[in-house]
Design a protein around this motif. Structure first.
Motif, PDB file in Angstrom:
ATOM      1  N   LYS A 246     -11.748 -10.917  -0.377  1.00  0.00           N
ATOM      2  CA  LYS A 246     -10.827 -10.411   0.635  1.00  0.00           C
ATOM      3  C   LYS A 246     -10.787  -8.895   0.570  1.00  0.00           C
ATOM      4  N   ILE A 247     -10.918  -8.250   1.720  1.00  0.00           N
ATOM      5  CA  ILE A 247     -10.860  -6.795   1.783  1.00  0.00           C
ATOM      6  C   ILE A 247      -9.840  -6.385   2.830  1.00  0.00           C
ATOM      7  N   GLU A 248      -9.047  -5.357   2.515  1.00  0.00           N
ATOM      8  CA  GLU A 248      -8.029  -4.861   3.426  1.00  0.00           C
ATOM      9  C   GLU A 248      -8.055  -3.339   3.466  1.00  0.00           C
ATOM     10  N   LYS A 249      -7.784  -2.792   4.637  1.00  0.00           N
ATOM     11  CA  LYS A 249      -7.653  -1.346   4.832  1.00  0.00           C
ATOM     12  C   LYS A 249      -6.254  -1.079   5.392  1.00  0.00           C
ATOM     13  N   TYR A 250      -5.486  -0.252   4.670  1.00  0.00           N
ATOM     14  CA  TYR A 250      -4.102   0.048   5.028  1.00  0.00           C
ATOM     15  C   TYR A 250      -3.987   1.511   5.431  1.00  0.00           C
ATOM     16  N   ASP A 251      -3.254   1.775   6.520  1.00  0.00           N
ATOM     17  CA  ASP A 251      -3.006   3.141   6.967  1.00  0.00           C
ATOM     18  C   ASP A 251      -1.528   3.286   7.316  1.00  0.00           C
ATOM     19  N   GLN A 252      -0.944   4.392   6.874  1.00  0.00           N
ATOM     20  CA  GLN A 252       0.479   4.652   7.075  1.00  0.00           C
ATOM     21  C   GLN A 252       0.664   6.058   7.650  1.00  0.00           C
ATOM     22  N   ARG A 253       1.489   6.159   8.699  1.00  0.00           N
ATOM     23  CA  ARG A 253       1.747   7.440   9.332  1.00  0.00           C
ATOM     24  C   ARG A 253       3.238   7.538   9.693  1.00  0.00           C
TER      25      ARG A 253
ATOM     26  N   GLY B 221       0.792  -1.209   0.000  1.00  0.00           N
ATOM     27  CA  GLY B 221       0.000   0.000   0.000  1.00  0.00           C
ATOM     28  C   GLY B 221       0.829   1.265   0.000  1.00  0.00           C
ATOM     29  N   ALA B 222       2.135   1.155   0.191  1.00  0.00           N
ATOM     30  CA  ALA B 222       2.970   2.341   0.299  1.00  0.00           C
ATOM     31  C   ALA B 222       3.076   3.093  -1.016  1.00  0.00           C
ATOM     32  N   THR B 223       2.858   2.441  -2.119  1.00  0.00           N
ATOM     33  CA  THR B 223       2.977   3.092  -3.406  1.00  0.00           C
ATOM     34  C   THR B 223       2.249   2.291  -4.467  1.00  0.00           C
ATOM     35  N   GLU B 224       1.985   2.929  -5.599  1.00  0.00           N
ATOM     36  CA  GLU B 224       1.286   2.237  -6.675  1.00  0.00           C
ATOM     37  C   GLU B 224       2.060   1.050  -7.209  1.00  0.00           C
TER      38      GLU B 224
ATOM     39  N   GLU C 268       7.680  14.766   9.857  1.00  0.00           N
ATOM     40  CA  GLU C 268       6.375  15.283  10.254  1.00  0.00           C
ATOM     41  C   GLU C 268       5.676  16.025   9.115  1.00  0.00           C
ATOM     42  N   GLY C 269       6.411  16.347   8.047  1.00  0.00           N
ATOM     43  CA  GLY C 269       5.798  17.072   6.942  1.00  0.00           C
ATOM     44  C   GLY C 269       5.040  16.202   5.965  1.00  0.00           C
ATOM     45  N   LEU C 270       5.108  14.888   6.112  1.00  0.00           N
ATOM     46  CA  LEU C 270       4.411  13.980   5.204  1.00  0.00           C
ATOM     47  C   LEU C 270       2.937  13.862   5.571  1.00  0.00           C
ATOM     48  N   LEU C 271       2.085  13.827   4.565  1.00  0.00           N
ATOM     49  CA  LEU C 271       0.660  13.623   4.799  1.00  0.00           C
ATOM     50  C   LEU C 271       0.382  12.153   5.102  1.00  0.00           C
ATOM     51  N   PRO C 272      -0.654  11.857   5.864  1.00  0.00           N
ATOM     52  CA  PRO C 272      -1.043  10.456   6.087  1.00  0.00           C
ATOM     53  C   PRO C 272      -1.380   9.781   4.758  1.00  0.00           C
ATOM     54  N   PHE C 273      -1.144   8.480   4.708  1.00  0.00           N
ATOM     55  CA  PHE C 273      -1.389   7.704   3.499  1.00  0.00           C
ATOM     56  C   PHE C 273      -2.304   6.541   3.842  1.00  0.00           C
ATOM     57  N   SER C 274      -3.301   6.289   2.991  1.00  0.00           N
ATOM     58  CA  SER C 274      -4.251   5.206   3.231  1.00  0.00           C
ATOM     59  C   SER C 274      -4.540   4.477   1.926  1.00  0.00           C
ATOM     60  N   ALA C 275      -5.011   3.254   2.051  1.00  0.00           N
ATOM     61  CA  ALA C 275      -5.372   2.469   0.864  1.00  0.00           C
ATOM     62  C   ALA C 275      -6.408   1.432   1.256  1.00  0.00           C
ATOM     63  N   ARG C 276      -7.227   1.074   0.280  1.00  0.00           N
ATOM     64  CA  ARG C 276      -8.136  -0.045   0.469  1.00  0.00           C
ATOM     65  C   ARG C 276      -8.029  -0.947  -0.746  1.00  0.00           C
ATOM     66  N   SER C 277      -8.138  -2.243  -0.516  1.00  0.00           N
ATOM     67  CA  SER C 277      -8.083  -3.200  -1.619  1.00  0.00           C
ATOM     68  C   SER C 277      -9.197  -4.223  -1.458  1.00  0.00           C
ATOM     69  N   LEU C 278      -9.783  -4.591  -2.592  1.00  0.00           N
ATOM     70  CA  LEU C 278     -10.836  -5.604  -2.630  1.00  0.00           C
ATOM     71  C   LEU C 278     -10.428  -6.647  -3.658  1.00  0.00           C
ATOM     72  N   GLN C 279     -10.360  -7.907  -3.226  1.00  0.00           N
ATOM     73  CA  GLN C 279      -9.931  -8.990  -4.099  1.00  0.00           C
ATOM     74  C   GLN C 279     -10.988 -10.094  -4.120  1.00  0.00           C
ATOM     75  N   VAL C 280     -11.327 -10.555  -5.325  1.00  0.00           N
ATOM     76  CA  VAL C 280     -12.265 -11.661  -5.485  1.00  0.00           C
ATOM     77  C   VAL C 280     -11.533 -12.809  -6.190  1.00  0.00           C
ATOM     78  N   GLY C 281     -11.739 -14.021  -5.740  1.00  0.00           N
ATOM     79  CA  GLY C 281     -11.025 -15.154  -6.317  1.00  0.00           C
ATOM     80  C   GLY C 281     -11.922 -16.359  -6.564  1.00  0.00           C
ATOM     81  N   PHE C 282     -11.561 -17.141  -7.606  1.00  0.00           N
ATOM     82  CA  PHE C 282     -12.229 -18.398  -7.930  1.00  0.00           C
ATOM     83  C   PHE C 282     -11.151 -19.464  -8.097  1.00  0.00           C
TER      84      PHE C 282
END
Length: 393
Positions: A357-364, A7-10, A375-389
């Motif tokens: 599968k669902i995940e919520k990521y938070d980085q500070r 989640g830290a980067t694309e 301290e000058g960095l903005l908070p970073f967040s991400a969510r991912s949704l995965q479906v599998g067969f």
């Protein structure tokens, strides 16, 4: 391999599609193996002298979005197809195809100056495993290509089944060659080569406990800069080591399994990172299964990371002229992160399994347990949704 949490980067998100569901900081997708390394099925287990009786077809689809206050950053949609085919009782062929579409905006420095981007990647991999009564040998190849980055790799793994098949010893190696030609043409025909070595032991301790220790070493040479970042000049050599320990315990009273892992990572960029992963798999009635998870991560900053200036948070920082290497990439800063998620599975019949599968990521920055946070960095967040067969035939 970059010490960057999922989640830290694309470039790090697609590791969440690993069929092994391992708990470790994600490699940058630019590090070589890309999707292909994530799609290869697990090595054969020690309780099988022959290949599985049925072929397995897996389809995974990931929808991912990350953001910071006031702006969405990167959106990814990524389907993946995996096929495992046994033949002649002793052989197993694994193949995979991956495609992902990436769009959105990425910062040029720290968490500022978001710049629009769009890219499409395609990846393919294949491996063949020969199973013997007391060992297994695997050879693999992988290839990925996008507009400005191309990666090729070869790998070999040998697994010994010892102590009445209560012990597995693994030894593996891979070689990756990357070609870099960024769209902004700041560099042309750059390259990177990475050698990865891995060794590990898996031990059945009791009828309810399995312990695994894995040691990994990586040595890379070539272009490590991010050509789309301002003020980014990194060493052309990077060594990395990591130690991963896993403990799985089966709780007979409730029929569930706990999975606990810890990973320590260190590299020549000066980054030390720690990851703790907690999972619990609980079978339910009528073929259902639920797996909650919690992942905690922390790292210190790279030795050449240049922090932002609190007095001028919207401006890049010009590094000291005496600095040979420097970077204002958020991923190389000191930070802590947590991932909370859950996976729900349903066994439809003997051959078909579906899951979501669902995940919520938070980085500070303030969550870093080591090093001085920026301290000058903005908070970073991400969510991912995965479906599998998963279908056997």
């Amino acid at each position: 391999m970059d010490a960057i949490e999922i989640g830290a980067t694309e470039r790090d998100i697609l590791t969440s599609l690993s069929p092994a569901d391992v708990a470790s900081p994600a490699p940058s997708l630019r590090s070589g193996l890309l999707l292909a390394s994530l799609l290869l099925p697990l090595a054969p287990s020690a309780d099988a002298e022959t290949a599985p009786e049925k072929a397995i077809l897996q389809l995974k689809y990931l929808d991912y979005l990350d953001s910071q206050p006031g702006a969405d950053r990167i959106r990814v949609r990524a389907p993946m197809l995996m096929l495992s085919i046994p033949f002649k009782d002793e052989w197993l062929l694994n193949t995979s195809l991956g495609n992902d579409t990436v769009s959105g905006a990425s910062p040029r420095y720290h968490t500022k100056a978001l710049t629009k981007m769009f890219d499409v990647r395609n990846a393919v991999s294949a491996s063949v495993t020969h199973l013997y009564p007391e060992r297994a040998e695997t050879l693999g190849i992988a290839k990925s290509k996008e507009r400005d980055y191309e990666s090729s790799s070869v790998s070999a793994t040998h697994v010994w089944f010892l102590n009445g098949k209560n012990t597995e010893v693994t030894l593996g190696a891979s070689y990756t060659y990357d070609s870099i030609n960024p769209a902004n043409r700041l560099v042309v025909d750059e390259h990177k080569q990475i050698i990865d070595l891995i060794t590990g032991v898996t031990q059945i301790l009791t009828t309810a406990d399995i312990l695994q220790l894995t040691l990994r070493y990586s040595d890379g040479n070539g272009y490590y800069n991010d050509p789309y970042k301002s003020m980014d000049q990194r060493p052309r050599h990077r060594q990395a080591q990591s130690l991963l320990s896993r403990w799985n315990h089966y709780w007979d009273a409730v029929g569930g399994t706990s999975r606990i892992s810890y990973r320590y990572y260190t590299d020549s960029f000066g980054i030390d990172a720690h990851t703790i992963n907690l999972e619990y798999v609980q079978p339910l009635a009528h073929g259902w299964s639920l797996m909650p998870l919690l992942r905690l991560y922390t790292q210190n900053a790279a030795s050449f990371y240049v922090p932002s200036d609190p007095a001028q948070p919207n401006l890049p920082i010009f590094p000291d002229p005496t600095m040979r290497y420097y970077s204002e990439d958020q991923r190389l800063s000191a930070f802590g992160a947590r991932t909370i998620g859950a996976k729900l599975s349903k066994q439809i019949n003997r051959d078909l399994l579906v899951d979501v599968k669902i995940e919520k990521y938070d980085q500070r920055s303030g969550w870093a347990l080591q090093g001085k946070p920026d301290e000058g960095l903005l908070p970073f967040s991400a969510r991912s949704l995965q479906v599998g067969f998963n279908y056997q035939f």
